[in-house]
Design a protein around this motif. Structure first.
Motif, PDB file in Angstrom:
ATOM      1  N   MET A   1       0.854  -1.208   0.000  1.00  0.00           N
ATOM      2  CA  MET A   1       0.000   0.000   0.000  1.00  0.00           C
ATOM      3  C   MET A   1       0.884   1.251   0.000  1.00  0.00           C
ATOM      4  SD  MET A   1      -2.897   1.173   2.802  1.00  0.00           S
ATOM      5  CE  MET A   1      -4.093  -0.068   2.344  1.00  0.00           C
ATOM      6  N   THR A   2       0.477   2.268  -0.751  1.00  0.00           N
ATOM      7  CA  THR A   2       1.198   3.530  -0.780  1.00  0.00           C
ATOM      8  C   THR A   2       1.170   4.174   0.602  1.00  0.00           C
ATOM      9  OG1 THR A   2       0.452   3.821  -3.057  1.00  0.00           O
ATOM     10  CG2 THR A   2       1.363   5.755  -1.967  1.00  0.00           C
ATOM     11  N   LYS A   3       2.286   4.762   1.005  1.00  0.00           N
ATOM     12  CA  LYS A   3       2.350   5.405   2.329  1.00  0.00           C
ATOM     13  C   LYS A   3       1.288   6.503   2.437  1.00  0.00           C
ATOM     14  CE  LYS A   3       5.800   3.207   4.281  1.00  0.00           C
ATOM     15  NZ  LYS A   3       7.095   3.844   4.562  1.00  0.00           N
ATOM     16  N   PRO A   4       0.582   6.568   3.566  1.00  0.00           N
ATOM     17  CA  PRO A   4      -0.486   7.572   3.709  1.00  0.00           C
ATOM     18  C   PRO A   4       0.054   8.995   3.780  1.00  0.00           C
ATOM     19  CG  PRO A   4      -0.210   6.319   5.736  1.00  0.00           C
ATOM     20  CD  PRO A   4       0.635   5.659   4.712  1.00  0.00           C
ATOM     21  N   ARG A   5      -0.636   9.904   3.095  1.00  0.00           N
ATOM     22  CA  ARG A   5      -0.288  11.315   3.137  1.00  0.00           C
ATOM     23  C   ARG A   5      -0.918  12.007   4.344  1.00  0.00           C
ATOM     24  NH1 ARG A   5      -1.283  13.914  -2.739  1.00  0.00           N
ATOM     25  NH2 ARG A   5      -0.048  15.582  -1.777  1.00  0.00           N
ATOM     26  N   VAL A   6      -2.021  11.439   4.837  1.00  0.00           N
ATOM     27  CA  VAL A   6      -2.727  12.018   5.982  1.00  0.00           C
ATOM     28  C   VAL A   6      -2.889  10.954   7.063  1.00  0.00           C
ATOM     29  CG1 VAL A   6      -4.811  13.195   6.779  1.00  0.00           C
ATOM     30  CG2 VAL A   6      -4.014  13.546   4.431  1.00  0.00           C
ATOM     31  N   LEU A   7      -2.472  11.265   8.285  1.00  0.00           N
ATOM     32  CA  LEU A   7      -2.650  10.383   9.427  1.00  0.00           C
ATOM     33  C   LEU A   7      -3.765  10.926  10.305  1.00  0.00           C
ATOM     34  CD1 LEU A   7       1.102   9.848  10.428  1.00  0.00           C
ATOM     35  CD2 LEU A   7      -0.294   8.481   8.853  1.00  0.00           C
ATOM     36  N   CYS A   8      -4.695  10.056  10.691  1.00  0.00           N
ATOM     37  CA  CYS A   8      -5.833  10.449  11.514  1.00  0.00           C
ATOM     38  C   CYS A   8      -5.772   9.672  12.818  1.00  0.00           C
ATOM     39  CB  CYS A   8      -7.138  10.159  10.775  1.00  0.00           C
ATOM     40  SG  CYS A   8      -7.262  10.974   9.171  1.00  0.00           S
ATOM     41  N   LEU A   9      -5.580  10.382  13.925  1.00  0.00           N
ATOM     42  CA  LEU A   9      -5.354   9.741  15.218  1.00  0.00           C
ATOM     43  C   LEU A   9      -6.532   9.991  16.143  1.00  0.00           C
ATOM     44  CD1 LEU A   9      -2.060   9.736  17.252  1.00  0.00           C
ATOM     45  CD2 LEU A   9      -4.218  10.252  18.388  1.00  0.00           C
ATOM     46  N   GLY A  10      -7.001   8.915  16.793  1.00  0.00           N
ATOM     47  CA  GLY A  10      -8.086   9.074  17.755  1.00  0.00           C
ATOM     48  C   GLY A  10      -8.973   7.857  17.837  1.00  0.00           C
ATOM     49  N   GLU A  11     -10.285   8.084  17.860  1.00  0.00           N
ATOM     50  CA  GLU A  11     -11.237   7.018  18.133  1.00  0.00           C
ATOM     51  C   GLU A  11     -11.864   6.464  16.844  1.00  0.00           C
ATOM     52  OE1 GLU A  11     -13.349  10.884  18.046  1.00  0.00           O
ATOM     53  OE2 GLU A  11     -11.554  10.166  19.078  1.00  0.00           O
ATOM     54  N   ILE A  12     -12.070   5.155  16.842  1.00  0.00           N
ATOM     55  CA  ILE A  12     -12.940   4.503  15.873  1.00  0.00           C
ATOM     56  C   ILE A  12     -13.923   3.688  16.695  1.00  0.00           C
ATOM     57  CG2 ILE A  12     -11.369   2.526  15.535  1.00  0.00           C
ATOM     58  CD1 ILE A  12     -12.401   2.434  12.607  1.00  0.00           C
ATOM     59  N   LEU A  13     -15.182   3.712  16.337  1.00  0.00           N
ATOM     60  CA  LEU A  13     -16.223   3.162  17.207  1.00  0.00           C
ATOM     61  C   LEU A  13     -17.453   2.825  16.385  1.00  0.00           C
ATOM     62  CD1 LEU A  13     -18.192   5.866  17.260  1.00  0.00           C
ATOM     63  CD2 LEU A  13     -16.615   6.594  19.031  1.00  0.00           C
ATOM     64  N   TYR A  14     -18.477   2.381  17.069  1.00  0.00           N
ATOM     65  CA  TYR A  14     -19.781   2.184  16.433  1.00  0.00           C
ATOM     66  C   TYR A  14     -20.762   3.203  16.996  1.00  0.00           C
ATOM     67  CZ  TYR A  14     -19.173  -1.887  13.473  1.00  0.00           C
ATOM     68  OH  TYR A  14     -18.801  -2.722  12.450  1.00  0.00           O
ATOM     69  N   ASP A  15     -21.404   3.953  16.107  1.00  0.00           N
ATOM     70  CA  ASP A  15     -22.547   4.792  16.464  1.00  0.00           C
ATOM     71  C   ASP A  15     -23.798   3.932  16.340  1.00  0.00           C
ATOM     72  OD1 ASP A  15     -21.278   7.334  16.875  1.00  0.00           O
ATOM     73  OD2 ASP A  15     -21.070   7.534  14.709  1.00  0.00           O
ATOM     74  N   PHE A  16     -24.521   3.759  17.435  1.00  0.00           N
ATOM     75  CA  PHE A  16     -25.815   3.076  17.370  1.00  0.00           C
ATOM     76  C   PHE A  16     -26.888   4.148  17.218  1.00  0.00           C
ATOM     77  CE2 PHE A  16     -23.186  -0.293  18.834  1.00  0.00           C
ATOM     78  CZ  PHE A  16     -23.835  -1.470  18.498  1.00  0.00           C
ATOM     79  N   LEU A  17     -27.364   4.326  15.994  1.00  0.00           N
ATOM     80  CA  LEU A  17     -28.321   5.382  15.687  1.00  0.00           C
ATOM     81  C   LEU A  17     -29.747   4.913  15.967  1.00  0.00           C
ATOM     82  CD1 LEU A  17     -25.901   6.760  14.325  1.00  0.00           C
ATOM     83  CD2 LEU A  17     -27.418   7.390  12.446  1.00  0.00           C
ATOM     84  N   ALA A  18     -30.490   5.772  16.636  1.00  0.00           N
ATOM     85  CA  ALA A  18     -31.890   5.456  16.927  1.00  0.00           C
ATOM     86  C   ALA A  18     -32.673   5.307  15.627  1.00  0.00           C
ATOM     87  CB  ALA A  18     -32.492   6.558  17.787  1.00  0.00           C
ATOM     88  N   ASP A  19     -33.427   4.223  15.513  1.00  0.00           N
ATOM     89  CA  ASP A  19     -34.268   4.033  14.322  1.00  0.00           C
ATOM     90  C   ASP A  19     -35.485   4.956  14.338  1.00  0.00           C
ATOM     91  OD1 ASP A  19     -32.635   2.024  13.256  1.00  0.00           O
ATOM     92  OD2 ASP A  19     -33.647   0.475  14.431  1.00  0.00           O
ATOM     93  N   GLN A  20     -35.911   5.346  15.544  1.00  0.00           N
ATOM     94  CA  GLN A  20     -37.081   6.222  15.669  1.00  0.00           C
ATOM     95  C   GLN A  20     -36.611   7.654  15.914  1.00  0.00           C
ATOM     96  OE1 GLN A  20     -36.842   3.338  17.831  1.00  0.00           O
ATOM     97  NE2 GLN A  20     -37.729   2.161  16.151  1.00  0.00           N
ATOM     98  N   ALA A  21     -36.756   8.505  14.927  1.00  0.00           N
ATOM     99  CA  ALA A  21     -36.346   9.905  15.058  1.00  0.00           C
ATOM    100  C   ALA A  21     -37.316  10.649  15.962  1.00  0.00           C
ATOM    101  CB  ALA A  21     -36.288  10.569  13.689  1.00  0.00           C
ATOM    102  N   GLY A  22     -36.781  11.623  16.701  1.00  0.00           N
ATOM    103  CA  GLY A  22     -37.613  12.496  17.509  1.00  0.00           C
ATOM    104  C   GLY A  22     -37.955  11.964  18.889  1.00  0.00           C
ATOM    105  N   LEU A  23     -37.460  10.753  19.234  1.00  0.00           N
ATOM    106  CA  LEU A  23     -37.760  10.180  20.545  1.00  0.00           C
ATOM    107  C   LEU A  23     -36.554  10.302  21.474  1.00  0.00           C
ATOM    108  CD1 LEU A  23     -39.634   6.847  19.677  1.00  0.00           C
ATOM    109  CD2 LEU A  23     -40.619   9.068  20.290  1.00  0.00           C
ATOM    110  N   PRO A  24     -36.792  10.489  22.787  1.00  0.00           N
ATOM    111  CA  PRO A  24     -35.677  10.496  23.739  1.00  0.00           C
ATOM    112  C   PRO A  24     -35.116   9.084  23.901  1.00  0.00           C
ATOM    113  CG  PRO A  24     -37.769  10.636  24.908  1.00  0.00           C
ATOM    114  CD  PRO A  24     -38.090  10.736  23.444  1.00  0.00           C
ATOM    115  N   LEU A  25     -33.916   8.996  24.485  1.00  0.00           N
ATOM    116  CA  LEU A  25     -33.184   7.732  24.620  1.00  0.00           C
ATOM    117  C   LEU A  25     -34.046   6.603  25.171  1.00  0.00           C
ATOM    118  CD1 LEU A  25     -30.420   6.182  24.711  1.00  0.00           C
ATOM    119  CD2 LEU A  25     -30.152   7.093  27.017  1.00  0.00           C
ATOM    120  N   GLU A  26     -34.760   6.871  26.261  1.00  0.00           N
ATOM    121  CA  GLU A  26     -35.479   5.803  26.945  1.00  0.00           C
ATOM    122  C   GLU A  26     -36.682   5.282  26.154  1.00  0.00           C
ATOM    123  OE1 GLU A  26     -36.566   9.866  28.525  1.00  0.00           O
ATOM    124  OE2 GLU A  26     -34.734   8.704  28.215  1.00  0.00           O
ATOM    125  N   GLN A  27     -37.120   6.031  25.129  1.00  0.00           N
ATOM    126  CA  GLN A  27     -38.267   5.602  24.339  1.00  0.00           C
ATOM    127  C   GLN A  27     -37.885   4.965  23.002  1.00  0.00           C
ATOM    128  OE1 GLN A  27     -41.260   8.697  23.941  1.00  0.00           O
ATOM    129  NE2 GLN A  27     -41.049   9.311  26.092  1.00  0.00           N
TER     130      GLN A  27
END
Length: 327
Positions: A1-27
């Motif tokens: 692989m070609t050496k990267p020109r840009v290095l990005c340091l920090g977090e990689i994770l999973y965003d669990f997106l609510a399927d129901q828009a407009g509702l608070p977390l508990e709902q």
């Protein structure tokens, strides 16, 4: 692989997106997982545009971590800088959405913010060889909340100085990541002093500098080559090599704003790599770079997820072409 020109340091994770828009977390009744994490989003956005990138971060030895490694490989991001932690889990973030697509980070389920693998990034394990050939280092502020990853960022900055990398800092303020949010402003201000380019939202600009004027912020910090203040539907104010301006937001049908700011950063860095920093001396080119970055962000907001929604260079160029047509 070609050496990267840009290095990005920090977090990689999973965003669990609510399927129901407009509702608070508990709902919320169900969630859909999308890969994310601001530095990883930028790295993937760059790869999709055709600029080589590498991701540096720590993830767990778990199924979520394995799937993220596979994703980076599939997208074409260099994973040399990935560290694996044997016991700490890969981070998962729960995200609720408004009816208009705006998202709010709603916590980490049953976990405390400090237990995840990304907080254990080790300074001593950063691959120096990546810095020898790169041109840019991209950082956020979230990993400054934890001692190990804060030390790793400081080491990365030392390597960036040693090998003449330009540093782009995206503030990406998320108080839920900080055990004590009160200590964050002083830490972030110190980090800004080490950066060459600063990207922040208008809310973050007000919080840190009590203004959304990019030129004022650039003057106040003094050492920055560029400041970009993004405001979603209000567009982006910028100061690049002393050239100030504002680019209005593109009118698109917003599905989900997750990762749109990271795509903006990827678009800007792609242009800087393609045209060179010296081209910012031309005010027309500076504005064109911000337009390109804004188009990248706008297109990402038209689809759900962060990495999954990112467009290719051909899609960005086609979008910009259509925007320039009469009627």
């Amino acid at each position: 692989m070609t050496k990267p020109r840009v290095l990005c340091l920090g977090e990689i994770l999973y965003d669990f997106l609510a399927d129901q828009a407009g509702l608070p977390l508990e709902q919320v009744q169900s969630w859909t997982p999308y890969p994310g994490g601001a530095p990883a989003n930028v790295a993937c956005g760059l790869a999709k545009l055709g600029t080589t990138s590498g991701f540096i971060g720590c993830i767990g030895e778990d199924d979520l971590g394995n799937s993220l490694v596979d994703l980076l490989q599939k997208v074409g991001v260099d994973g040399t800088g990935i560290q694996r932690h044997p016991t700490a889990p890969t981070r998962a973030v729960y995200v609720v959405r408004s009816e208009t697509g705006d998202r709010t980070f709603a916590g980490f389920g049953k976990h405390d913010t400090s237990v995840f693998a990304d907080t254990h990034l080790q300074a001593s394990k950063l691959p120096v060889s990546l810095f020898e050939d790169a041109e840019f280092l991209v950082l956020g502020t979230l990993e400054m909340a934890y001692p190990d990853s804060r030390e790793a960022i400081q080491q990365a900055l030392e390597l960036a100085d040693q090998y003449y990398l330009k540093v782009l800092l995206d503030v990406n303020w998320r108080p839920v990541f900080w055990t004590d949010p009160a200590i964050a402003p002083a830490i972030i201000h110190d980090l800004v002093e080490r950066a060459d380019f600063l990207k922040l939202s208008d809310e973050e600009a007000e919080w840190l500098y009590e203004t959304t004027d990019a030129g004022v912020i650039a003057h106040r910090v003094g050492s920055l080559e560029g400041v970009l203040v993004t405001g979603g539907e209000k567009g982006c104010a910028y100061c690049l090599s002393g050239h100030e301006g504002r680019v209005p937001a593109f009118a698109v049908e917003v599905e989900d704003t997750t990762g749109a700011g990271d795509s903006f950063a990827a678009g800007l860095l792609h242009q800087l790599c393609r045209r060179g920093i010296q081209s910012l001396q031309d005010p027309v080119v500076a504005r064109d770079m911000v337009l390109y970055a804004s188009a990248m962000g706008a297109l990402t907001a038209t689809r759900p997820g962060a990495i999954a929604a990112q467009p290719t260079a051909a899609e960005v160029e086609a979008f910009l072409y259509l925007q320039q047509q009469p009627g």
